[in-house]
Design an enzyme around this catalytic site. Sequence first.
Site, short mmCIF file in Angstrom:
data_model
loop_
_atom_site.label_atom_id
_atom_site.label_comp_id
_atom_site.label_asym_id
_atom_site.label_seq_id
_atom_site.Cartn_x
_atom_site.Cartn_y
_atom_site.Cartn_z
N GLU A 168 92.72 39.54 43.70
CA GLU A 168 91.67 39.64 42.66
C GLU A 168 91.56 41.09 42.15
OE1 GLU A 168 89.05 36.36 45.21
OE2 GLU A 168 88.01 37.97 44.14
N GLU A 213 86.04 35.25 52.38
CA GLU A 213 84.92 36.18 52.67
C GLU A 213 84.04 35.74 53.83
OE1 GLU A 213 84.74 37.23 47.87
OE2 GLU A 213 82.89 36.75 48.94
N SER A 239 107.94 71.64 14.36
CA SER A 239 106.93 70.60 14.21
C SER A 239 106.20 70.76 12.87
CB SER A 239 105.97 70.68 15.37
OG SER A 239 105.11 69.56 15.36
O1 G3I Z 1 78.83 27.07 35.86
C1 G3I Z 1 77.55 27.62 35.61
C2 G3I Z 1 77.10 27.15 34.25
O2 G3I Z 1 76.87 25.74 34.34
C3 G3I Z 1 75.80 27.87 33.88
O3 G3I Z 1 75.46 27.53 32.54
C4 G3I Z 1 76.06 29.42 33.92
C5 G3I Z 1 74.77 30.14 33.62
O4 G3I Z 1 74.69 31.29 34.34
O5 G3I Z 1 76.48 29.80 35.23
C6 G3I Z 1 77.70 29.17 35.53
O6 G3I Z 1 78.00 29.57 36.79
C7 G3I Z 1 78.52 30.92 36.82
C8 G3I Z 1 79.98 30.82 37.37
O7 G3I Z 1 80.48 32.16 37.59
C9 G3I Z 1 80.88 30.12 36.40
O8 G3I Z 1 81.00 30.87 35.25
C10 G3I Z 1 77.67 31.70 37.83
O9 G3I Z 1 76.37 31.91 37.20
C11 G3I Z 1 78.29 33.06 38.08
O10 G3I Z 1 77.60 33.73 39.13
C12 G3I Z 1 79.73 32.84 38.58
O11 G3I Z 1 80.25 34.12 38.77
C13 G3I Z 1 81.52 34.07 39.46
C14 G3I Z 1 81.33 34.69 40.86
O12 G3I Z 1 82.63 34.73 41.52
C15 G3I Z 1 80.41 33.91 41.69
O13 G3I Z 1 80.24 34.61 42.86
C16 G3I Z 1 82.49 34.97 38.69
O14 G3I Z 1 82.73 34.39 37.40
C17 G3I Z 1 83.81 35.09 39.45
O15 G3I Z 1 84.65 36.03 38.81
C18 G3I Z 1 83.51 35.58 40.86
O16 G3I Z 1 84.74 35.62 41.56
C19 G3I Z 1 84.66 36.03 42.91
C20 G3I Z 1 85.79 35.35 43.66
O17 G3I Z 1 85.66 33.99 43.51
C21 G3I Z 1 85.77 35.76 45.09
N1 G3I Z 1 85.80 37.20 45.26
C22 G3I Z 1 84.82 37.95 44.49
C23 G3I Z 1 84.87 37.54 43.04
C24 G3I Z 1 83.87 38.34 42.27
O18 G3I Z 1 82.58 38.07 42.70
#
Ligand code: G3I
EC number: 3.2.1.8
Length: 730
Positions: free
Chosen positions: A279, A161, A633
């Site tokens: 994705e 991105e 039926s």
């Molecule tokens: O790891 C922390 C954890 O320690 C904490 O307790 C928790 C509380 O909110 O947050 C956790 O981090 C979260 C992380 O996912 C792991 O679960 C973040 O808040 C959350 O924002 C993050 O979201 C991820 C997101 O990328 C971040 O931008 C989504 O799960 C994931 O599906 C998403 O994936 C991205 C791809 O990598 C790239 N393309 C877009 C796609 C969707 O945004």
Amino acid sequence: MKKIFLALSLVAVSMSASAQWGRPVDYAAGPGLKDAYKDYFTIGVAVNKFNISDPVQTAIIKKQFSSVTAENAWKPGEIHPKEGVWNFGLADSIANFCRENGIKMRGHCLCWHSQFADWMFTDKKGKPVKKEVFYQRLREHIHTVVNRYKDVVYAWDVVNEAMADDNMMFRGFRPGVKPSPYRQSRHFELCGDEFIAKAFEFAREADPTGVLIYNDYSCVDEGKRERIYNMVKKMKDAGVPIDGIGMQGHYNIYFPDEDQLEKAINRFSEIVNIIHITELDLRTNTESGGQLMFSRGEAKPLPAYMQTLQEDQYARLFKVFRKHKDVIKNVTFWNLSDKDSWLGTNNHPLPFDENFKAKRSLQIIRDFDPVLDAHQPKEDFVPNSMNQPGQEYPMVNSEGYARFRVEAPDAKSVIVSLGLGGRGGTVLRKDKNGVWTGTTDGPMDPGFHYYHLTIDGGVFNDPGTNNYFGSCRWESGIEIPVADQDFYAYRKDINHGNIQQVTFWSESTGKMQTANVYLPYGYGKMVKGKNGKMTQERYPVLYLQHGWGENETSWPVQGKAGLIMDNLIADGKIKPFIVVMAYGLTNDFKFGTIGRFEAKEFEKLLIDELIPHIDKNFLTKADKWNRAMAGLSMGGMETKLITLRRPEVFGYWGLLSGGTYMPEEIKAPKAVKYIFEGCGDKENPEGINKSVEALKAAGFKAEGLVSEGTAHEFLTWRRCLEKMAQSLFK
Ligand code: G3I
């Protein structure tokens, strides 16, 4: 036991009815997606810690997927949160799960503006570092992660991105300043686009054979597509080892269409020969891309029409992916189930629901037909014979494809409830004039089909066709031509009988009831009686019943019962007889209560009220050996229940896709002179053949018919009537 058997036979008649009859369908039954697509591309899934530890979820992963991506665990900010601090826990668990199960991985991701190891940009005092320091740290990060996992990884999302979205291009727009095609990330502000080249350089150093991917979202947006194209081309021309492009595929049920998707795939295929859909998920709203704008919201059921839109969108996307299998090497779903989805369960974006139950979309993605993929319908479409006067659409072609056209400029979705088997219907597409058109994805079964339109969730009839009573309402109808249709065609060179509508008071139901009565040509003519006196000829009577959701008009109109009789009589294949087609009290029936269906109410109306009315008002031979009962039926179920309970009334019994008789069920074998059983070959032909054999073996005069190429529909029953009629009253 007997009733359950009957219910089962009825349910067996049409699988789709099974869901209708409240029986859960296991859409995951059958091969896994990875096997269905082994000649096309690998099928992957992004996983979290729960997905690789729960047996139900790991079983799904092992069956369905041949590629795994760590949803978050391998991202720089998660795996390398501080300088010298590595968080390999979950990252290793996912890698080891794949190593133990022989599943290859996509490495996501090595360099991204979000979830990044932001400590790389600052020194211990928090001051911004020079790009050379940043590059040294990035190189050490990439080498560490790649060397730790390259044994199980076949492709890396090296940079994710880095290009600007269409809406970013205008943010901070200053007159005369050409907007940058790049996302204004800390990477870009420190290094310009050189960080992209460096990241790929470092990744290639660490993994000389891995496929190195530039990954982004909204690649089908024309502006973004061209920015990605120009960047990757510039990098590759400069010798940067970019092997492929990752199109994330965070789409929705309305967007993109096949044309937009193909344009992006064809454009990128000009500069790379590897494209991954990295994705994939389908939101049930109009949002798309890697950013989440609308709130997640609490899970609420998805309206059926939106489910159909989603299934159709998955079907269209995968058809395009299959078409481009030369360059599409992987398609990965972003999360295992709706429960895991970053979009929230409320979007229902994936083929597995929040309980890890497969949805119909999984079956639709899996059970594709390569022949249909490659086939373009013959362009010999003609207006349908069931259309309203002057209406061109719907149209049908010589192969049985149906094409629809509906004007609804402001609608967001138009679905025709008619489509390939197992699908929720045919989703039309709107052109710039607000006209929706679409063609079925394959030829329809020959014969008559009820259908309706669903426009943004509202159910309407197609203004192009006449209306026919089915599904407890007047529906649209379409007729797919078939080679043997002459037996129910109108022939101007023969005499025709007529169909009269009769009404009669029904004490048992406390209201007027209606029936249609077919009277053969010549009805009422005088003939010499047994006593030699001239008398009006009298006729045997067939009581012919419709199915659930239909009424007394169904056999005469969509069943073409009158024309079938006229043609049989004209060809001397039968002696004339009367056909009574009454309303069978079927439509107050509640699905899921099939086991308790007794048809007692209709038995009373038929035997105590209708037959006496017919025998009093028509020239009938009013005895059991001149009286037959048959039904399709649910009408078949009624026929079986009533003829077995009241063997003294009818001498000839017919079940049309309405179950079967077993010899041991017929307490008074002498009570019946002839039994007919029939169904479509897409229903339960074995059941019919076995039953007819058993009845014959038990000494009954029994006959069966399995209608070629048809399912639970009127052509099956027209053919059954045509055959059965030739053996009645003999
Ligand atoms: O790891 C922390 C954890 O320690 C904490 O307790 C928790 C509380 O909110 O947050 C956790 O981090 C979260 C992380 O996912 C792991 O679960 C973040 O808040 C959350 O924002 C993050 O979201 C991820 C997101 O990328 C971040 O931008 C989504 O799960 C994931 O599906 C998403 O994936 C991205 C791809 O990598 C790239 N393309 C877009 C796609 C969707 O945004």
